[in-house]
Enzyme design. Structure first.
Site, PDB file in Angstrom:
ATOM      1  CD1 TRP A 124      -2.601   1.679   0.451  1.00  0.00           C
ATOM      2  CD2 TRP A 124      -2.117   1.804   2.631  1.00  0.00           C
ATOM      3  NE1 TRP A 124      -3.349   2.688   0.988  1.00  0.00           N
ATOM      4  CE2 TRP A 124      -3.073   2.784   2.324  1.00  0.00           C
ATOM      5  CE3 TRP A 124      -1.671   1.684   3.951  1.00  0.00           C
ATOM      6  CZ2 TRP A 124      -3.583   3.651   3.272  1.00  0.00           C
ATOM      7  CZ3 TRP A 124      -2.180   2.539   4.899  1.00  0.00           C
ATOM      8  CH2 TRP A 124      -3.132   3.517   4.566  1.00  0.00           C
ATOM      9  CG  ASP A 175      -1.835  -2.763   7.686  1.00  0.00           C
ATOM     10  OD1 ASP A 175      -2.894  -2.660   8.339  1.00  0.00           O
ATOM     11  OD2 ASP A 175      -1.528  -1.980   6.760  1.00  0.00           O
ATOM     12  CB  ALA A 213      -6.547  -2.340   6.981  1.00  0.00           C
ATOM     13  CE  LYS A 269     -10.343   1.362   4.167  1.00  0.00           C
ATOM     14  NZ  LYS A 269      -9.516   1.467   2.990  1.00  0.00           N
TER      15      LYS A 269
HETATM   16  C1  LIG Z   1      -3.394  -1.773   3.904  1.00  0.00           C
HETATM   17  C2  LIG Z   1      -4.007  -0.710   4.746  1.00  0.00           C
HETATM   18  N1  LIG Z   1      -3.567  -0.525   5.988  1.00  0.00           N
HETATM   19  C3  LIG Z   1      -4.083   0.402   6.793  1.00  0.00           C
HETATM   20  C4  LIG Z   1      -5.095   1.230   6.382  1.00  0.00           C
HETATM   21  C5  LIG Z   1      -5.550   2.209   7.399  1.00  0.00           C
HETATM   22  O1  LIG Z   1      -6.583   2.998   7.178  1.00  0.00           O
HETATM   23  P1  LIG Z   1      -7.143   4.010   8.280  1.00  0.00           P
HETATM   24  O2  LIG Z   1      -6.011   4.808   8.793  1.00  0.00           O
HETATM   25  O3  LIG Z   1      -8.140   4.799   7.531  1.00  0.00           O
HETATM   26  O4  LIG Z   1      -7.748   3.182   9.377  1.00  0.00           O
HETATM   27  C6  LIG Z   1      -5.575   1.099   5.063  1.00  0.00           C
HETATM   28  C7  LIG Z   1      -6.615   1.975   4.537  1.00  0.00           C
HETATM   29  O5  LIG Z   1      -6.834   2.127   3.369  1.00  0.00           O
HETATM   30  C8  LIG Z   1      -5.026   0.098   4.244  1.00  0.00           C
HETATM   31  O6  LIG Z   1      -5.444  -0.109   2.987  1.00  0.00           O
END
Ligand SMILES: Cc1ncc(COP(=O)(O)O)c(C=O)c1O
Length: 397
Positions: free
Chosen positions: A130, A211, A213, A246
């Site tokens: 990401w 991670d 998410a 999400k």
């Molecule tokens: C791979 C991944 N990690 C972490 C996040 C963290 O998102 P947020 O900070 O909105 O909780 C996202 C959001 O798109 C993600 O795609």
């Protein structure tokens, strides 16, 4: 002072969003931004969230600060959600959590903790990963290095290459892993691969930083946490960055947590004391609203059931869209194998088209995706899959 600052280009996703908004064609399809969408193309507030929110506001008598680690009930409920009821780590005295502003906040807290533990630590990230992982982990001064991950030929994980690279790393290297629904590729590790990976992580004394998410949006709530559950049962140290953006649809409420498993209860106390100090210097305290909502959902029997069934419906919708897109693309692009769409998990896939095709899809057919060909499957609707597949067929002809 400020007049010497360079103007930076906007984030690529903002450009795609703006172009989509400005397009007045009624057939336009938004597969860019990574948010879940329902059949109407909306990102609605989940019913359980609405109800929990009403309860939270009715019960709230003060807006005073909560605590340095945030909402303790939320932290505990999230540990149980990620690791599962009855997981040995929960009662080990070695697990600590700090609430964070979203998964991004949790990733940054984890990076700062690693930096304090070892200023020379290197974090190894999948190719690709990401895009926001890079600034989140490196802006505090950590070095990043890539490891092989995505196999463009199969649309799966290049597991031998991944393992071979990780098996050569020096002890105390950090490995960033996506628990499920890999962003941006949708290519996930199978359970057996997590077990093989565990062997390498243990043998080389690596620190896994996981991670998570998209728990619940790939195979299921428990299945999507197979990796973190296995690693926390078997390893002395694990970091987990959790996001509620999400799977609770709480994006703007900035709700997440960093979970740290340490080798001993004493080391765990030290780690959480460091994290409280780090958070104090970054943003002091996390926002409470999303955490209070999530806590109410996870600890209320009815709310939890309602949330779980809504989440199931979201996952099933993504799976149906994957199947339908594959079926239509097989007809419109008979020379290209899109079988990976059905094998991959979560919201994202690489369509496997080059930048020129991405541009043509946008300019000629009003189909918007990231420049690297990443599509958000949830941005499709049953009634526009035919249009999408025909557009891809025309561009790839
Ligand atoms: C791979 C991944 N990690 C972490 C996040 C963290 O998102 P947020 O900070 O909105 O909780 C996202 C959001 O798109 C993600 O795609």
């Amino acid at each position: 002072m400020l007049e010497h600052l360079d103007r930076l280009p906007p984030d690529p996703i903002l450009g795609v969003m703006a172009a989509f908004r400005a397009d007045s064609d009624p057939r336009k399809v938004d597969l860019g931004v990574g948010v879940y969408r329902d059949d109407a193309g909306e990102t609605p507030v989940m019913k359980a969230v609405r109800e929990a929110e009403r309860d939270v506001l009715a019960r709230q008598t003060s807006k005073t600060y909560v605590a340095a680690v945030g909402n303790a009930g939320f932290n505990e409920a999230m540990e149980r959600l990620v690791l599962g009821e009855g997981h040995a780590a929960l009662a080990s005295g070695r697990l600590r959590s700090i609430q964070a502003p979203g998964g991004c906040g949790a990733l940054r807290l984890g990076a700062e903790l690693i930096l304090r533990a070892d200023p020379h630590a290197v974090v190894h990230v999948s190719t690709p990963t990401w895009a926001n992982h890079v600034p989140l982990l490196s802006n505090c001064g950590l070095r990043l290095q890539p490891y092989p991950y995505f196999d463009t030929a199969t649309g799966g994980v290049a597991f031998e290459a991944m393992l071979g690279t990780l098996d050569r790393l020096p002890a105390r290297s950090v490995v960033l892993l996506h628990a499920s629904c890999h962003n941006p590729t949708g290519a996930d590790l199978e359970d057996a691969q997590w077990r093989d990976l565990l062997g390498v992580v243990r043998r080389r004394s690596l620190l896994p930083f996981i991670d998570i998410a998209y728990q619940g949006l790939g195979r299921g709530v428990a299945e999507d946490a197979y990796g973190p559950r296995l690693f926390c049962a078997e390893l002395p140290e694990v970091l987990i960055a959790v996001s509620c953006s999400k799977n609770f649809g709480l994006y703007r409420e900035r709700t997440g947590a960093l979970q740290v498993l340490s080798a001993t209860p004493t080391a765990a106390d030290a780690a959480i004391s460091q994290l409280m100090r780090i958070a104090r210097g970054l943003y002091s305290m996390p926002p409470d609203h999303g955490a209070a909502i999530t806590h109410a959902i996870l600890t209320g029997e009815g709310l939890r059931k309602s949330w779980a069934s809504e989440l199931d419906a979201m996952r099933l919708r993504i799976q149906r869209l994957r199947g339908a897109a594959l079926q239509r693309l097989t007809v419109t692009c008979p020379h290209k194998d899109f079988g990976f769409l059905a094998r991959q998990r979560g919201m994202f896939s690489y369509l496997g088209v080059d930048a020129a095709a991405v541009r043509e899809l946008r300019e000629q057919h009003h189909v918007y995706m990231m420049d690297d060909g990443r599509i958000n499957i949830a941005g499709l609707r049953m009634e526009n899959i035919e249009y999408f597949a025909e557009a891809v067929g025309k561009v790839l002809r």
